[in-house]
Motif scaffolding. Structure first.
Motif, mmCIF file in Angstrom:
data_model
loop_
_atom_site.group_PDB
_atom_site.id
_atom_site.type_symbol
_atom_site.label_atom_id
_atom_site.label_comp_id
_atom_site.label_asym_id
_atom_site.label_seq_id
_atom_site.Cartn_x
_atom_site.Cartn_y
_atom_site.Cartn_z
ATOM 1 N N LEU A 364 0.845 -1.184 0.000
ATOM 2 C CA LEU A 364 0.000 0.000 0.000
ATOM 3 C C LEU A 364 0.883 1.238 0.000
ATOM 4 O O LEU A 364 1.866 1.325 0.737
ATOM 5 C CB LEU A 364 -0.913 0.003 1.232
ATOM 6 C CG LEU A 364 -1.768 1.263 1.455
ATOM 7 C CD1 LEU A 364 -2.801 1.408 0.340
ATOM 8 C CD2 LEU A 364 -2.446 1.218 2.824
ATOM 9 N N THR A 365 0.524 2.206 -0.861
ATOM 10 C CA THR A 365 1.216 3.490 -0.898
ATOM 11 C C THR A 365 0.182 4.596 -0.774
ATOM 12 O O THR A 365 -0.784 4.645 -1.552
ATOM 13 C CB THR A 365 1.990 3.655 -2.230
ATOM 14 O OG1 THR A 365 2.921 2.592 -2.369
ATOM 15 C CG2 THR A 365 2.732 4.992 -2.239
ATOM 16 N N ILE A 366 0.357 5.475 0.205
ATOM 17 C CA ILE A 366 -0.581 6.564 0.452
ATOM 18 C C ILE A 366 0.186 7.856 0.637
ATOM 19 O O ILE A 366 1.354 7.852 1.064
ATOM 20 C CB ILE A 366 -1.458 6.290 1.705
ATOM 21 C CG1 ILE A 366 -0.565 6.090 2.942
ATOM 22 C CG2 ILE A 366 -2.368 5.090 1.481
ATOM 23 C CD1 ILE A 366 -1.359 5.917 4.225
ATOM 24 N N PRO A 367 -0.437 9.000 0.345
ATOM 25 C CA PRO A 367 0.240 10.284 0.568
ATOM 26 C C PRO A 367 0.166 10.693 2.030
ATOM 27 O O PRO A 367 -0.747 10.307 2.764
ATOM 28 C CB PRO A 367 -0.556 11.248 -0.316
ATOM 29 C CG PRO A 367 -1.925 10.650 -0.369
ATOM 30 C CD PRO A 367 -1.737 9.160 -0.312
ATOM 31 N N LEU A 368 1.162 11.475 2.451
ATOM 32 C CA LEU A 368 1.188 12.029 3.800
ATOM 33 C C LEU A 368 0.755 13.490 3.739
ATOM 34 O O LEU A 368 1.100 14.214 2.802
ATOM 35 C CB LEU A 368 2.597 11.922 4.393
ATOM 36 C CG LEU A 368 3.122 10.495 4.612
ATOM 37 C CD1 LEU A 368 4.579 10.541 5.058
ATOM 38 C CD2 LEU A 368 2.274 9.756 5.629
#
Length: 369
Positions: A364-368
């Motif tokens: 999973l890759t999500i923005p901060l």
């Protein structure tokens, strides 16, 4: 076009339909009011040809250029391409303009005929008069008007897209707030399986006689986790450091239940930036790894890794497959996790799941923020 709604497409269709219908209606009204005129399609096609150029530029701007500014915020690229389009459009306008007929120089000696005085010579000092033999200006009034119309068309397109984007953002915010309200009570049920607390308390009970100091430390850690779930679980965002500490505590407490046959590797960043993350967004994947990836009969493993790169968080969780879950099904399902990710990040995230016969992998890759 994926960000474009049906209502926005309908607006564009209606506006351009009216524009292309206007020459037909105008010519029809004139022929009705003046019997000497006939309905000439050549005049209509001439107007439609000019409209077609604007329609083509509008489609290019709407599909390719406007999303660069509205959805991707790439201002430099947008304005650079628009400037190139305006230059190309100006060159097209000047090259497609019909040649201006040249006049003839009047004779130097004009004789009065039948008592009529010849018209006075033109005033050379008036700025709006041009010598008959002078070439027409490079950019005429009609060219400037066409450029202004093109700029207004681009501006109207941007305004429409910003309006629908703000409306979508408001709707997503309302949906997210509603979702959070509905999940406030669910957080207490699904984010940490009740069996986890029961087994952790049993482990603490066993530690009281074996290692009282360790038992006290475990109770403190468990209370911290409960406090986090109760007071942070209903917020839009929590500090990244607190979320990572929660994950570390969760894994450490789960390790108390298993023997050396279960290999648990946890790789978290040593330092975290001052960013926020939706609370408990990663725990469901780790919880499922413990529920479905641990076997008491054979060696098994769980690998959790979190890294930070370019304002984004990259999460990876790999676990062996025990075949049969050693705990009852509970917690939030994968469909609900995807739904929450869609509400929180729209399309600005990636979730890859590989379900192999022996290994289950989640990336999973999500923005901060």
């Amino acid at each position: 076009m994926k960000h474009q709604s049906r209502q926005e497409n309908l607006i564009y269709l209606v506006v351009w339909g009216l524009l292309f219908a206007a020459p037909l209606l105008s010519l029809y009204v004139r022929t009705v009011n003046d019997p000497t005129l006939t309905f000439d399609w050549t005049e209509v096609f001439l107007v439609w040809r000019k409209f077609a150029v604007f329609l083509l530029l509008f489609v290019v701007h709407n599909v390719f250029l406007a999303p660069l500014l509205v959805h991707q915020n790439r201002r430099t690229l947008y304005f650079s391409i628009v400037a190139v389009v305006l230059v190309g459009f100006t060159i097209y306008q000047c090259s497609s303009r019909p040649d201006r007929p040249r006049g003839h120089r009047p004779p130097s000696h004009i004789v009065e005929v039948e008592g009529h005085r010849p018209p006075p010579p033109p005033d050379k000092h008036r700025p709006d008069m041009h010598h008959p033999d002078m070439p027409p200006p490079i950019v005429g009034e009609h060219d400037i008007l066409a450029i202004v119309v093109l700029l207004l068309m681009f501006g109207a397109n941007l305004g429409t897209k910003y309006y629908f984007r703000s409306r979508r953002d408001r709707q997503k915010l309302l949906n997210l707030e509603k979702q959070n309200l509905e999940q406030q009570l669910e957080y207490l049920r699904y984010q940490i399986n009740p069996h986890f607390f029961m087994n952790t308390l049993n482990n603490i009970h066993a530690l009281v006689d074996i290692d009282p100091a360790k038992a006290q430390e475990t109770i403190v850690e468990l209370s911290k986790m409960m406090r986090f779930v109760l007071y942070e679980g209903d917020k839009h965002g929590v500090p990244l450091t607190r979320e990572l500490e929660f994950i570390r505590t969760y894994v450490n407490l789960m390790q108390l239940r298993y023997t050396d046959k279960v290999r648990i590797d946890l790789d978290l960043p040593a330092e975290a930036p001052d960013k926020t993350i939706p609370p408990l967004i990663l725990i469901p994947f780790i919880e499922n790894a413990f529920k479905h990836g641990v076997s008491y009969k054979q060696e098994s493993f769980i690998e959790v890794k979190i890294s930070l790169d370019d304002e984004r968080l990259r999460f990876s969780c790999r676990n062996s497959k025990a075949g049969i879950s050693n705990e009852e099904k509970g917690g939030v399902g994968l469909a609900n996790v995807r739904k929450r990710l869609n509400l929180l990040f729209d399309h600005d995230y990636t979730l890859r799941i590989q379900d192999n016969p022996d290994v289950y992998t989640v990336e999973l890759t999500i923005p901060l923020s």
